[in-house]
Design a protein around this motif. Structure first.
Motif, PDB file in Angstrom:
ATOM      1  N   ALA A 151      -2.417 -12.468 -13.058  1.00 34.58           N
ATOM      2  CA  ALA A 151      -1.817 -11.152 -13.290  1.00 34.58           C
ATOM      3  C   ALA A 151      -2.344 -10.532 -14.580  1.00 34.58           C
ATOM      4  CB  ALA A 151      -0.297 -11.272 -13.336  1.00 34.58           C
ATOM      5  N   GLU A 152      -2.459 -11.324 -15.623  1.00 41.50           N
ATOM      6  CA  GLU A 152      -2.960 -10.815 -16.899  1.00 41.50           C
ATOM      7  C   GLU A 152      -4.421 -10.373 -16.771  1.00 41.50           C
ATOM      8  OE1 GLU A 152      -3.235  -9.439 -20.558  1.00 41.50           O
ATOM      9  OE2 GLU A 152      -1.377 -10.133 -19.611  1.00 41.50           O
ATOM     10  N   ARG A 153      -5.211 -11.128 -16.028  1.00 41.90           N
ATOM     11  CA  ARG A 153      -6.616 -10.757 -15.838  1.00 41.90           C
ATOM     12  C   ARG A 153      -6.734  -9.459 -15.032  1.00 41.90           C
ATOM     13  NH1 ARG A 153     -10.562 -14.644 -16.816  1.00 41.90           N
ATOM     14  NH2 ARG A 153      -9.772 -16.673 -17.527  1.00 41.90           N
ATOM     15  N   HIS A 154      -5.864  -9.276 -14.028  1.00 36.82           N
ATOM     16  CA  HIS A 154      -5.892  -8.030 -13.264  1.00 36.82           C
ATOM     17  C   HIS A 154      -5.542  -6.839 -14.144  1.00 36.82           C
ATOM     18  CE1 HIS A 154      -6.843  -9.018  -9.134  1.00 36.82           C
ATOM     19  NE2 HIS A 154      -6.052 -10.079  -9.173  1.00 36.82           N
ATOM     20  N   LEU A 155      -4.585  -7.013 -15.029  1.00 37.14           N
ATOM     21  CA  LEU A 155      -4.214  -5.927 -15.929  1.00 37.14           C
ATOM     22  C   LEU A 155      -5.379  -5.586 -16.862  1.00 37.14           C
ATOM     23  CD1 LEU A 155      -1.942  -4.046 -16.780  1.00 37.14           C
ATOM     24  CD2 LEU A 155      -1.185  -5.796 -18.405  1.00 37.14           C
ATOM     25  N   ARG A 156      -6.078  -6.625 -17.328  1.00 32.80           N
ATOM     26  CA  ARG A 156      -7.245  -6.407 -18.179  1.00 32.80           C
ATOM     27  C   ARG A 156      -8.344  -5.680 -17.404  1.00 32.80           C
ATOM     28  NH1 ARG A 156     -10.016 -11.730 -19.914  1.00 32.80           N
ATOM     29  NH2 ARG A 156      -7.810 -12.248 -20.227  1.00 32.80           N
ATOM     30  N   ALA A 157      -8.549  -6.084 -16.151  1.00 35.49           N
ATOM     31  CA  ALA A 157      -9.556  -5.428 -15.322  1.00 35.49           C
ATOM     32  C   ALA A 157      -9.205  -3.960 -15.093  1.00 35.49           C
ATOM     33  CB  ALA A 157      -9.679  -6.154 -13.985  1.00 35.49           C
ATOM     34  N   ALA A 158      -7.924  -3.682 -14.877  1.00 35.15           N
ATOM     35  CA  ALA A 158      -7.504  -2.299 -14.666  1.00 35.15           C
ATOM     36  C   ALA A 158      -7.817  -1.446 -15.884  1.00 35.15           C
ATOM     37  CB  ALA A 158      -6.009  -2.258 -14.354  1.00 35.15           C
ATOM     38  N   ARG A 159      -7.522  -1.970 -17.058  1.00 37.39           N
ATOM     39  CA  ARG A 159      -7.764  -1.197 -18.279  1.00 37.39           C
ATOM     40  C   ARG A 159      -9.259  -0.944 -18.485  1.00 37.39           C
ATOM     41  NH1 ARG A 159      -4.530  -0.085 -22.483  1.00 37.39           N
ATOM     42  NH2 ARG A 159      -2.959  -1.584 -21.804  1.00 37.39           N
ATOM     43  N   VAL A 160     -10.067  -1.982 -18.243  1.00 41.57           N
ATOM     44  CA  VAL A 160     -11.514  -1.837 -18.417  1.00 41.57           C
ATOM     45  C   VAL A 160     -12.067  -0.799 -17.448  1.00 41.57           C
ATOM     46  CG1 VAL A 160     -13.724  -3.026 -18.089  1.00 41.57           C
ATOM     47  CG2 VAL A 160     -11.879  -4.129 -19.372  1.00 41.57           C
ATOM     48  N   HIS A 189      -5.852  -3.293  -9.127  1.00 43.92           N
ATOM     49  CA  HIS A 189      -5.559  -4.329 -10.117  1.00 43.92           C
ATOM     50  C   HIS A 189      -4.161  -4.170 -10.714  1.00 43.92           C
ATOM     51  CE1 HIS A 189      -9.637  -5.893  -9.947  1.00 43.92           C
ATOM     52  NE2 HIS A 189     -10.062  -4.654  -9.971  1.00 43.92           N
ATOM     53  N   LEU A 190      -3.726  -2.938 -10.860  1.00 39.78           N
ATOM     54  CA  LEU A 190      -2.362  -2.729 -11.362  1.00 39.78           C
ATOM     55  C   LEU A 190      -1.331  -3.247 -10.362  1.00 39.78           C
ATOM     56  CD1 LEU A 190      -2.703   0.855 -12.862  1.00 39.78           C
ATOM     57  CD2 LEU A 190      -2.507  -1.301 -14.124  1.00 39.78           C
ATOM     58  N   LEU A 191      -1.626  -3.143  -9.077  1.00 43.10           N
ATOM     59  CA  LEU A 191      -0.712  -3.658  -8.070  1.00 43.10           C
ATOM     60  C   LEU A 191      -0.617  -5.175  -8.100  1.00 43.10           C
ATOM     61  CD1 LEU A 191      -1.688  -1.375  -5.048  1.00 43.10           C
ATOM     62  CD2 LEU A 191       0.435  -1.308  -6.353  1.00 43.10           C
ATOM     63  N   ALA A 192      -1.676  -5.826  -8.570  1.00 41.96           N
ATOM     64  CA  ALA A 192      -1.672  -7.288  -8.630  1.00 41.96           C
ATOM     65  C   ALA A 192      -1.053  -7.814  -9.921  1.00 41.96           C
ATOM     66  CB  ALA A 192      -3.109  -7.814  -8.506  1.00 41.96           C
ATOM     67  N   ALA A 193      -0.815  -6.916 -10.884  1.00 43.87           N
ATOM     68  CA  ALA A 193      -0.192  -7.348 -12.148  1.00 43.87           C
ATOM     69  C   ALA A 193       1.306  -7.522 -11.944  1.00 43.87           C
ATOM     70  CB  ALA A 193      -0.480  -6.321 -13.242  1.00 43.87           C
ATOM     71  N   GLU A 194       1.887  -8.453 -12.680  1.00 42.01           N
ATOM     72  CA  GLU A 194       3.308  -8.774 -12.490  1.00 42.01           C
ATOM     73  C   GLU A 194       4.225  -7.852 -13.292  1.00 42.01           C
ATOM     74  OE1 GLU A 194       3.805 -12.861 -13.446  1.00 42.01           O
ATOM     75  OE2 GLU A 194       3.161 -13.562 -11.480  1.00 42.01           O
ATOM     76  N   ASN A 195       3.855  -7.528 -14.489  1.00 47.15           N
ATOM     77  CA  ASN A 195       4.741  -6.766 -15.358  1.00 47.15           C
ATOM     78  C   ASN A 195       4.836  -5.307 -14.917  1.00 47.15           C
ATOM     79  OD1 ASN A 195       5.133  -9.024 -16.953  1.00 47.15           O
ATOM     80  ND2 ASN A 195       3.362  -8.568 -18.250  1.00 47.15           N
ATOM     81  N   PRO A 196       5.985  -4.645 -15.116  1.00 43.94           N
ATOM     82  CA  PRO A 196       6.106  -3.223 -14.782  1.00 43.94           C
ATOM     83  C   PRO A 196       5.084  -2.408 -15.556  1.00 43.94           C
ATOM     84  CG  PRO A 196       8.268  -4.182 -15.209  1.00 43.94           C
ATOM     85  CD  PRO A 196       7.257  -5.210 -15.603  1.00 43.94           C
ATOM     86  N   PRO A 197       4.507  -1.381 -14.924  1.00 44.49           N
ATOM     87  CA  PRO A 197       3.487  -0.584 -15.617  1.00 44.49           C
ATOM     88  C   PRO A 197       4.112   0.281 -16.712  1.00 44.49           C
ATOM     89  CG  PRO A 197       4.023   0.396 -13.504  1.00 44.49           C
ATOM     90  CD  PRO A 197       4.755  -0.910 -13.561  1.00 44.49           C
ATOM     91  N   THR A 198       3.286   0.704 -17.626  1.00 45.72           N
ATOM     92  CA  THR A 198       3.742   1.577 -18.708  1.00 45.72           C
ATOM     93  C   THR A 198       2.733   2.698 -18.889  1.00 45.72           C
ATOM     94  OG1 THR A 198       2.578   0.219 -20.344  1.00 45.72           O
ATOM     95  CG2 THR A 198       4.891  -0.301 -19.942  1.00 45.72           C
ATOM     96  N   GLY A 199       3.196   3.785 -19.515  1.00 46.84           N
ATOM     97  CA  GLY A 199       2.318   4.861 -19.957  1.00 46.84           C
ATOM     98  C   GLY A 199       1.192   5.215 -19.016  1.00 46.84           C
ATOM     99  N   TRP A 200      -0.036   4.863 -19.474  1.00 43.54           N
ATOM    100  CA  TRP A 200      -1.245   5.230 -18.746  1.00 43.54           C
ATOM    101  C   TRP A 200      -1.247   4.662 -17.338  1.00 43.54           C
ATOM    102  CZ3 TRP A 200      -4.641   1.587 -16.801  1.00 43.54           C
ATOM    103  CH2 TRP A 200      -4.448   0.274 -17.227  1.00 43.54           C
ATOM    104  N   ALA A 201      -0.682   3.462 -17.156  1.00 42.04           N
ATOM    105  CA  ALA A 201      -0.702   2.815 -15.849  1.00 42.04           C
ATOM    106  C   ALA A 201       0.169   3.566 -14.844  1.00 42.04           C
ATOM    107  CB  ALA A 201      -0.243   1.366 -15.973  1.00 42.04           C
ATOM    108  N   LEU A 212       5.639   2.822  -5.452  1.00 41.70           N
ATOM    109  CA  LEU A 212       6.727   1.874  -5.712  1.00 41.70           C
ATOM    110  C   LEU A 212       6.464   1.083  -6.991  1.00 41.70           C
ATOM    111  CD1 LEU A 212       7.464   0.547  -2.110  1.00 41.70           C
ATOM    112  CD2 LEU A 212       9.011   1.861  -3.561  1.00 41.70           C
ATOM    113  N   ARG A 213       5.214   0.705  -7.219  1.00 43.34           N
ATOM    114  CA  ARG A 213       4.877  -0.018  -8.453  1.00 43.34           C
ATOM    115  C   ARG A 213       5.078   0.883  -9.669  1.00 43.34           C
ATOM    116  NH1 ARG A 213       4.272  -5.077 -10.379  1.00 43.34           N
ATOM    117  NH2 ARG A 213       3.254  -5.653  -8.432  1.00 43.34           N
ATOM    118  N   ALA A 214       4.683   2.129  -9.547  1.00 41.53           N
ATOM    119  CA  ALA A 214       4.856   3.058 -10.667  1.00 41.53           C
ATOM    120  C   ALA A 214       6.329   3.244 -10.997  1.00 41.53           C
ATOM    121  CB  ALA A 214       4.206   4.396 -10.340  1.00 41.53           C
ATOM    122  N   LEU A 215       7.172   3.269  -9.972  1.00 41.21           N
ATOM    123  CA  LEU A 215       8.607   3.448 -10.191  1.00 41.21           C
ATOM    124  C   LEU A 215       9.213   2.323 -11.023  1.00 41.21           C
ATOM    125  CD1 LEU A 215       9.887   4.767  -6.753  1.00 41.21           C
ATOM    126  CD2 LEU A 215      10.159   5.897  -8.959  1.00 41.21           C
TER     127      LEU A 215
END
Length: 915
Positions: A338-347, A361-373, A398-401
């Motif tokens: 999940a952390e690697r997917h979040l890193r990939a999304a940002r890159v 990649h944001l959909l594969a991350a576990e933590n709720p998205p913030t701000g830019w995501a 749904l993930r954005a919510l």
């Protein structure tokens, strides 16, 4: 037998023969990428060698390194020497670490092994030497250095050739003695064809062979795993299996890949993990920020992965098989993935990649998205909606919510987008999310615009909170607001409140103020006109005016798939109630085809079209087709989606009540009522329970439910028998229970209402049922009037029942006319696909209506002879209740009202040879 490895096995056979003759051996190294068949080659060499016999037979020792045993001293050597007698070789009690002592001990073990060979050639086969424990590796290095003086052939199969081997240590000493290098190559097309034929027992066609070659890259491990998976799935080696072949992810390939990666250095592993998580081909430019390595380090890591056979050579880099990518990613802990997917999304976002690529990649991350995501997921959801990818759009929103602030405008906008996405795929959830969004929308106009987009039929049982929003929006807009927006809101509010007497009455009155010559100009105007004419139809008001306006709404424009999102189907219902079936059915057929083509069978729009089409078929009298379509549609739809559930239940209830082909309809309704989340209005629940109870023979319970349904109908102001002939069905039940006065009161009122409306089917039905409950000349007058009303109309099944009823009533006085009417009735019934129909609308058994059972025939003849029920019970030695039950069935099958009607159909009770 190995495929296309004849040269390699021949070379080893030759050096063994040289060792036998000259007393000297050599080192042979086998290299190649993952899956190329190194281990399989060693196995084949061992098998060929042990087949030799005699004093000069080759002594074979074989073992391989195992990662989990790398720290187990002498592990490889112990397994290698297992075939030798215990006394032949004495291993050290412990592994010595001192280099000198280690070499001395290694030389002693080597000499004992050679002594046991007694001059015979010694073939030593070592697989994965990089996993050998240090002491065993030292022993193998010493053995390699002894090949110049001893008949020893050491074959080492590893991932690297000499150029890629370690520069120092025991492995370097082994590779330094290499005399022959065997770099295994991928199978050719001919080799692939041989493997396929051996696996399936038949050759593969061209497309299958080409797919196998492309997906496996000619590597035997990949190829064997692929073709075996297809054989296990029952497929043949033909082109139809090519797609499944490309989608296959053999577990054996993934497992070997993870094992191979484990030996690599951290930069190489990190690069492989980054590439797997990224999920697409990439080069150092993308992988560098993901791995934290430099560009040069990434390039070197990719080269190492290519040398190991895990990725294909070239730019951009990608794995040699999809199973490798999956296995490498799955080997990571979930939290790390999940952390690697979040890193990939940002890159990827910083690199300006499209939102849908980042969102994956944001959909594969576990933590709720913030701000830019959150913003990126919202953009990706909208893009997916534009592409028609509703599933991805819904997941993104749904993930954005999950990260949006409760009650804030950002969350409201996301809920609106989500409601839009779900309009077709999840209509119930769509309404719920829109209701949640409305308080957070910043302007009144914005709320009104979103409400105006709600499909009117989705408001069949709108929650009070949503209805209140419609009412408030209509007030907030004011008279100076956009006219179409006001009309759209008015149409939806009026439809949502059709079940309330006062708003319903006001809507019917508004219909009276419509100008029938005015053409609905805009979609909003068309929606409002459809709602108004639907309300007037429910009330049974001004049929000619309803016909003109309904035709204008329905036929004013060519059908489009978007019409399922409008109120136009309500005007089609008016056409059906007016017996304008050709116009209604043609429009519904076109709508169904267009909706299926646009959205598929699972979409809410298609389900609405199918439900309306089923009702249209039922109104035509095509009950078998209608029941099948309604049952299938109801089964597929969300049971809480009342736009579909109500219409399907109405259709099935009509079929059960008419009792021509009731079994499927009855079963479907019973199953639907048993579902916990099934949602229909109270009047329809009573209707369904009533017709099912009647079909099961429980007349009293059925009547209670139907009367409750009728009371609810009256309380809403809905009184048109062409929409729901509940009085007809209730009158029939009163008659069955012997309440003749109540039965006649109901059917007389039904007839009055039906005649005022003027639709032939409803009018003719009331006359025909009234006739069935009446005796003497009056009954003949009523049924003849029913035939006159129905003749030439779309009420074909009703006309069939009327002819059959008249035929039976004429049986005693005019057999020729009776036979003519019976034949005409059966002919009309067959035109509707009904093999057997009774004039009361009750189901037959599939045989001729007069075909009684022997017991029923005997009892009927005794009644005709003047015997009382009690005397019949005593003579036949059965209970009085049994006699009464038999007679009830006799009356139903013969289509008569009771004992007094038996003389009229006496000829039907005569023996077959009675003339």
């Amino acid at each position: 037998m190995l495929t296309e490895r004849e040269q390699e096995t021949a070379l080893v056979a030759r050096v063994l023969e040289d060792a036998r003759r000259g007393g000297t051996g050599c080192v042979v190294t086998v290299s190649g990428p993952l899956g190329i068949g190194r281990s399989a080659l060693l196995g084949a060499l061992a098998e060929a060698a042990v087949l030799e016999d005699g004093p000069e037979a080759v002594l074979v020792l074989r073992a391989g390194g195992v990662r989990s045993e790398r720290d187990f001293a002498l592990g490889v050597l112990r397994r290698m020497l297992e075939p030798l007698p215990d006394a032949a070789v004495r291993l050290p009690a412990r592994a010595e670490t001192a280099e000198g002592l280690g070499d001395i001990e290694a030389a002693r073990v080597r000499d004992e092994v050679l002594a046991h060979a007694a001059g015979r050639p010694l073939l030593v086969l070592v697989d994965d030497p990089h996993w050998a424990d240090p002491w065993s590796a030292r022993w193998l290095a010493l053995l390699a250095e002894s090949t110049e003086d001893c008949p020893v052939v050491l074959v080492v199969a590893g991932r690297h050739d000499r150029a890629g081997a370690a520069e120092t240590g025991p492995l370097a000493r082994i590779y330094a003695r290499t005399a022959h290098e065997l770099a295994l190559r991928p199978l050719t097309r001919a080799g692939v064809e041989r493997v396929i034929t051996d696996c399936f027992g038949e050759p593969g066609d061209d497309a299958f062979v080409r797919s196998c070659l492309a997906v496996s890259h000619g590597r035997p491990l990949f190829l064997t795993a692929l073709v075996r998976s297809q054989r296990a799935a029952g497929r043949r080696p033909q082109s139809v299996a090519a797609k499944a072949l490309r989608a296959c992810r053999p577990a054996a390939v993934g497992a070997r890949a993870v094992q191979a990666l484990a030996v690599e250095c951290p930069p190489v592993k990190e690069t492989a993990y980054a590439l797997a998580v990224l999920g697409e081909p990439a080069g150092p430019g993308v992988l560098t920020p993901l791995t934290g390595l430099t560009a040069d380090e990434c390039t070197a890591a990719l080269a190492a992965l290519a040398a190991a056979g895990l990725v294909e050579r070239g730019e951009p880099a990608w794995f040699a098989h999809a199973a490798i990518a999956d296995a490498v990613e799955n080997s990571l802990p979930a939290s790390e993935t999940a952390e690697r997917h979040l890193r990939a999304a940002r890159v990827l976002a910083e690199a300006g990649r499209p939102p849908e690529e980042v969102a994956r990649h944001l959909l594969a991350a576990e933590n709720p998205p913030t701000g830019w995501a959150i913003g990126l997921l919202k953009a990706a959801g909208r893009d997916a909606l534009q592409r028609g990818d509703l599933a991805t759009a819904r997941r993104c929103l749904l993930r954005a919510l999950l990260g949006a602030t409760a009650g804030g405008p950002e969350r409201a906008e996301l809920l609106v987008d989500l409601a839009t996405v779900e309009r077709s795929s999840a209509p119930v959830a769509s309404l719920r999310h829109l209701t949640q969004a409305l308080p957070g929308l910043t302007t009144r106009g914005r709320r009104a615009r979103e409400l105006a987009m709600v499909p009117p039929l989705a408001l069949e049982l709108a929650p009070p909170s949503l209805t209140a929003y419609f009412a408030a929006a209509a007030v907030e807009l004011g008279a100076d607001a956009d006219r179409d927006l006001r009309l759209a809101l008015e149409a939806r509010l009026r439809y949502a409140r059709l079940g309330e007497l006062r708003p319903f009455t006001e809507t019917v009155a508004e219909f009276g103020r419509l100008d029938p010559s005015a053409t609905p100009g805009s979609p909003a105007h068309r929606d409002l006109a459809a709602v108004l004419v639907h309300a007037a139809t429910l009330a049974g008001e001004d049929a000619p005016r309803c016909a003109r306006i309904a035709r204008e709404v329905v036929l004013g424009e060519a059908p489009s798939p978007a019409d399922a999102r409008t109120a136009v189907p309500l005007a089609v219902r008016s056409l059906l109630a007016l017996d304008l079936l050709d116009q209604a059915d043609s429009w519904l057929t076109s709508l169904t085809v267009l909706a299926r083509r646009q959205w598929g069978d699972a979409a809410a729009e298609t389900q609405i079209a199918l439900a309306e089409r089923a009702y249209s078929l039922a109104r035509r009298g095509w009950h078998t087709e209608a029941a099948t379509l309604a049952a299938r549609t109801l089964d597929r739809a969300d049971p809480a989606f009342t736009a579909v559930a109500v219409r399907c239940c109405e259709t099935l209830a009509l079929i059960v009540a008419e009792a021509v082909v009731p079994d499927l309809a009855r079963r479907t309704l019973s199953a639907f009522r048993a579902r916990e989340n099934a949602l229909i209005p109270a009047w329809l629940g009573n209707l369904v329970d009533g017709v099912v109870a009647a079909s099961n023979g429980d007349a009293e319970v059925a009547l209670e439910h139907l009367l409750d349904c009728g009371r609810e109908y009256d309380l809403m102001g809905w009184g048109n028998p062409a929409v729901l002939p509940w009085r007809t069905w209730a009158a029939r039940l009163h008659h069955r229970l012997g309440a003749e006065a109540l039965a006649h009161d109901l059917i007389e009122e039904e007839h009055e209402r039906a005649a005022a409306w003027g639709a032939p089917t409803a009018h003719g039905r009331a006359l025909r049922v009234w006739a069935s409950m009446t005796e003497g000349p009056r009954a003949l007058d009523l049924v003849r009037e029913a035939i006159a009303v129905l003749d030439g109309s779309f009420g074909v099944l009703e006309l069939a029942k009327a002819h059959i009823l008249l035929g039976r009533r004429l049986a005693a006085t005019d057999r020729a006319a009776s036979a003519e009417h019976l034949a005409r009735g059966e002919q009309l019934a067959k035109a509707c696909g009904v093999a057997d129909v009774h004039p009361h609308g009750e189901a037959g058994t599939g045989s001729h209506p007069a075909d009684l059972t022997p017991a029923e025939t005997r009892i009927a003849r005794l009644v005709l002879a003047g015997q009382a029920n009690q005397r019949i019970a005593e003579d036949l030695e059965i209970s009085l209740r049994a006699v009464e039950k038999h007679l009830t069935k006799v009356y139903r099958k013969l289509g008569i009202a009771g004992r007094g009607g038996l003389p009229d159909v006496a000829y039907l009770l005569e023996p077959a040879d009675a003339g």
